[in-house]
Design an enzyme around this catalytic site. Structure first.
Site, short mmCIF file in Angstrom:
data_model
loop_
_atom_site.label_atom_id
_atom_site.label_comp_id
_atom_site.label_asym_id
_atom_site.label_seq_id
_atom_site.Cartn_x
_atom_site.Cartn_y
_atom_site.Cartn_z
CG ASP A 79 -2.16 -0.87 0.99
OD1 ASP A 79 -2.14 -1.67 0.05
OD2 ASP A 79 -3.13 -0.75 1.75
CB CYS A 120 1.65 -6.30 3.44
SG CYS A 120 3.37 -6.06 3.94
CG ASP A 121 -1.72 -2.63 4.51
OD1 ASP A 121 -0.71 -3.01 5.11
OD2 ASP A 121 -2.08 -1.45 4.47
CE LYS A 122 -6.44 -2.74 2.07
NZ LYS A 122 -5.16 -2.16 2.52
CB CYS A 192 5.16 -0.32 7.68
SG CYS A 192 5.66 -0.21 5.96
CD GLU A 444 -4.75 2.04 2.92
OE1 GLU A 444 -3.57 2.41 2.77
OE2 GLU A 444 -5.06 1.06 3.62
CB SER A 470 -2.58 4.72 5.29
OG SER A 470 -1.55 4.05 5.95
#
Length: 554
Positions: A79, A120-122, A192, A444, A470
Site C-alpha cells: 500500500d 501486509c495489508d490486504k 511497516c 487509501e 492508511s
C-alpha cells in the site's frame, strides 16, 4: 478419511497418483496429511520479500511431524508503494482476488490443512476470508513486522517519511534532513513498524485464536520467529489429526475478542472493514452496531505509532497481545474460546503479565477511558463512519469548520501544498467519490493526512471522506462515510463553505443545513461508475457497501 484421499485412494486414482509421483512423492507419502502452504512471497513488498525463507522453516516443521507440504502463491500489493497513484485503487480489490485465488487453488487440489503465510495489508484479511470459505484446519503465520528506523535519538516509521514531506513543503525541514529520514525509516524486511493495518490484522489473528503467540508483534528478523515457523508445522498436523477446522475457532465470540483488542490498541480503521468482510464469509452475524456496543465498554490501553513514536517491537517487548488480552480479561472483556493450541484462550493468556506499563497500560489506568476506534453517525453518515479516536488530541473532540470540497485526492494535495493556513477559520476538507463505487476501489489516502500532520495544521484542519485512510494516518480524519457519494449520500451534496460539526463524545458527524436547503440539493444525480476494462470493473460493480465489509457478496 482424509480430504487428500480424494487424490490417492483406489484404482480410479491411479492417474492422480501418477501425477503426484511426478512431483517427487513416494508411495508412503500417500498415507500422510497433505498440507498446503499459502505463500504471499514477492519481490515488490518489503513485508514479503523474506517469505521464501519463512516457508522453508514451516516445511521443515511439517515434514518433521509427518506431513507433506505443498507450497503455492498469491499476489501482494504494498500500500505504501501504491499510495497516491492509480495503483491504490487496486489495493482493497486485491483482497477479494487473494481470497478467491486461494479458494480456487485449494478446491482444485485436496488439502487436509492449510498454513497461511501473509504479512501486509490486504493479504491477511484476504487469506482469512479464504480460510472461512474453505473451512479446513488452518493456521496463520505472518512474516512479522519491520524494525523501527532511527535517526539520532528519534524512532522512525514509514509515516515519518510521509509527514516529513509536509514539513519540507512547509519549509520546516531541509532537503538533506528529508533524505536522511527517507533512507533511515525502513531498515529491515517486514510489515511497516507501527500499529498499521498489516500489524493490527496480524495481532488480531492471535485474538481470533488462529495464530501462535507473538505472530503479530515479534519482529521479522528475530530468530524467535524461526522457532515459531517450525512450531506451526507441528500445530497444523495437530489440527488435522483432531479435525479442528477454521470455523470451529473463528466464531462470534472470537470475533468479539478481536474487536475488543482492536479498540484497546487503537488499531487501523481498515480493520473494521476487514473483520466485517471475514464475518460475512464465515456466516457470522456481525455489524457496525457490534463495534459500537463493544466500544462503549472498552478502554484504550496502548498508544502506538502512528499515534505516538512507539513501534510494534516495543509493544512486543511489553508483552504483546497475550499480555494485552490478559489485562482486558481482568474486566471480563475476553471470551474463553477455542484456539489452534491445545489450551483455550483464557488458559493460554492467564500467565502473561505486562512487562512495561508505559507501553501497555493497566486496565485501572488506561491511556483513555474511551475506545481507540469509534463509529460516528449523523446526517453525513447514516450508515456509519469510522475514526481512530486514539490518535486525536483532546482539543479535537469537538470541531466545527467550513467545508472545502474536493472530488479526488490529488486536488486536495495541491490545495494543501499551495495554501497558507495562518489565521484562517477551521476547515473541514471533504474528499468525496472515493468509496468502493465512486472511488473505483476505495483507495487509501495517506498523503493528505500526512501533509496536514507534517505542516502542523491539524489543530484547524479536519478531513472527512467516503474513502479510506492508511493505518498510518492519525489526527482528526474520518473515513468510510456511508452511504458514499456515488450512492447519493449527503456527502455528495456538500458545497464549499458549508458548516460541518464533528462531536466525538456524542459520536456524531453532521452537515449543518436547513431542511429546505437540504431538500433542494438532494436531487437524484448518482455518479456514473468508471470503467477500466479489467478486474477492477468486476469488483466495483459486485462489492457491497463498506459498512458491510466491502467484499463481493455470495
Amino acid at each position: 478419511m482424509k480430504e487428500s484421499d480424494k487424490l490417492v485412494k483406489g484404482s480410479l486414482r491411479a492417474p492422480h497418483r501418477s501425477l503426484l509421483y511426478a512431483l517427487g512423492l513416494e508411495s508412503d507419502d500417500f498415507n500422510k496429511p497433505f498440507i498446503g502452504i499459502v505463500n504471499s512471497f514477492n519481490e515488490t513488498v518489503p513485508g514479503h520479500t523474506h517469505l521464501r525463507q519463512v516457508v522453508e522453516h514451516i516445511k521443515e516443521g511439517i515434514y518433521k511431524n509427518g506431513g507433506i507440504p505443498f507450497e503455492f502463491n498469491t499476489i501482494a500489493i504494498c500500500d505504501g508503494l501504491a499510495m497516491n497513484h492509480e495503483g491504490m485503487s487496486y489495493s482493497l480489490a486485491s483482497r477479494q482476488l487473494i481470497c478467491d485465488s486461494v479458494v480456487v487453488q485449494a478446491k482444485g487440489f485436496a488439502f487436509d490443512g492449510l498454513v497461511f503465510v501473509p504479512n501486509c495489508d490486504k493479504v491477511v484479511p484476504g487469506m482469512m476470508m479464504a480460510a472461512a470459505k474453505l473451512n479446513l484446519p488452518s493456521i496463520f503465520m505472518s512474516g512479522g513486522p519491520m524494525l523501527a528506523g532511527k535517526l539520532d535519538d528519534e524512532k522512525l516509521s514509514l509515516t515519518s517519511v510521509f509527514e516529513a514531506v509536509g514539513a519540507y513543503q512547509n519549509e520546516e525541514l531541509s532537503a538533506k534532513v528529508l533524505e536522511e529520514i527517507e533512507t533511515s525509516a525502513c531498515p529491515t524486511c517486514g510489515s511497516c513498524s507501527g500499529m498499521y493495518t498489516a500489524n493490527t490484522m496480524n495481532c488480531l489473528s492471535e485474538a481470533l485464536g488462529i495464530a501462535l503467540p507473538g505472530n503479530g508483534s515479534v519482529p521479522a528478523i528475530m530468530s524467535k520467529r524461526i522457532r515459531m515457523y517450525k512450531k506451526s508445522g507441528k500445530v497444523i498436523l495437530y489440527l488435522v489429526k483432531n479435525n479442528t477446522k477454521f470455523l470451529d475457532i473463528v466464531t462470534k465470540k472470537s470475533m468479539e475478542n478481536a474487536i475488543v483488542c482492536d479498540l484497546a490498541m487503537a488499531g487501523s480503521t481498515n480493520t473494521i472493514l476487514h473483520l466485517l468482510g471475514l464475518a460475512k464469509y464465515a456466516n457470522i452475524d456481525l455489524s457496525l452496531e457490534d463495534f459500537e456496543r463493544l466500544s462503549n465498554k472498552t478502554y484504550q490501553l496502548t498508544k502506538l505509532s502512528p499515534a505516538s513514536n512507539i513501534p510494534i517491537e516495543d509493544f512486543d517487548s511489553a508483552g504483546g497481545m497475550y499480555s494485552l488480552m490478559n489485562e482486558l480479561n481482568k474486566e471480563n472483556l475476553i471470551h474463553d474460546t477455542k484456539t489452534i493450541l491445545s489450551s483455550s484462550l483464557l488458559e493460554s493468556i492467564k500467565d502473561h503479565e505486562i512487562n512495561n506499563y508505559e507501553i501497555i497500560h493497566p486496565i485501572n489506568n488506561p491511556v483513555s477511558k474511551t475506545s481507540g476506534l469509534s463509529i460516528l453517525r449523523g446526517n453525513l453518515a447514516e450508515h456509519g463512519a469510522v475514526i481512530k479516536t486514539g490518535a486525536i488530541s483532546k482539543s479535537q473532540m469537538y470541531f466545527k469548520g467550513y467545508a472545502q470540497v474536493f472530488e479526488n485526492e490529488q486536488s486536495c494535495v495541491n490545495y494543501l501544498q499551495q495554501n497558507n493556513f495562518n489565521n484562517k477559520d477551521n476547515i473541514v476538507i471533504v474528499i468525496r467519490n472515493m468509496g468502493i463505487k465512486g472511488g473505483y476501489g476505495m483507495p487509501e489516502m495517506l498523503s493528505p493526512t500526512s501533509l496536514i500532520k507534517g505542516m502542523n495544521i491539524g489543530d484547524k484542519v479536519a478531513l472527512i471522506t467516503d474513502g479510506r485512510f492508511s493505518g498510518g494516518s492519525n489526527g482528526l480524519v474520518i473515513g468510510h462515510i456511508s452511504p458514499e457519494a456515488s450512492e447519493n449520500g449527503l456527502i455528495n451534496f456538500i458545497e464549499n463553505n458549508d458548516l460541518i460539526e464533528i462531536d466525538i463524545a456524542q459520536r456524531s458527524l453532521n452537515l449543518v443545513i436547513s431542511q429546505n436547503d437540504l431538500e433542494s440539493r438532494m436531487t437524484c444525480n448518482k455518479k456514473k461508475i468508471k470503467q477500466n476494462n479489467d478486474y477492477l470493473d468486476i469488483y466495483t460493480r459486485l462489492a457491497i457497501n463498506s459498512s458491510e465489509g466491502g467484499c463481493i457478496e455470495e
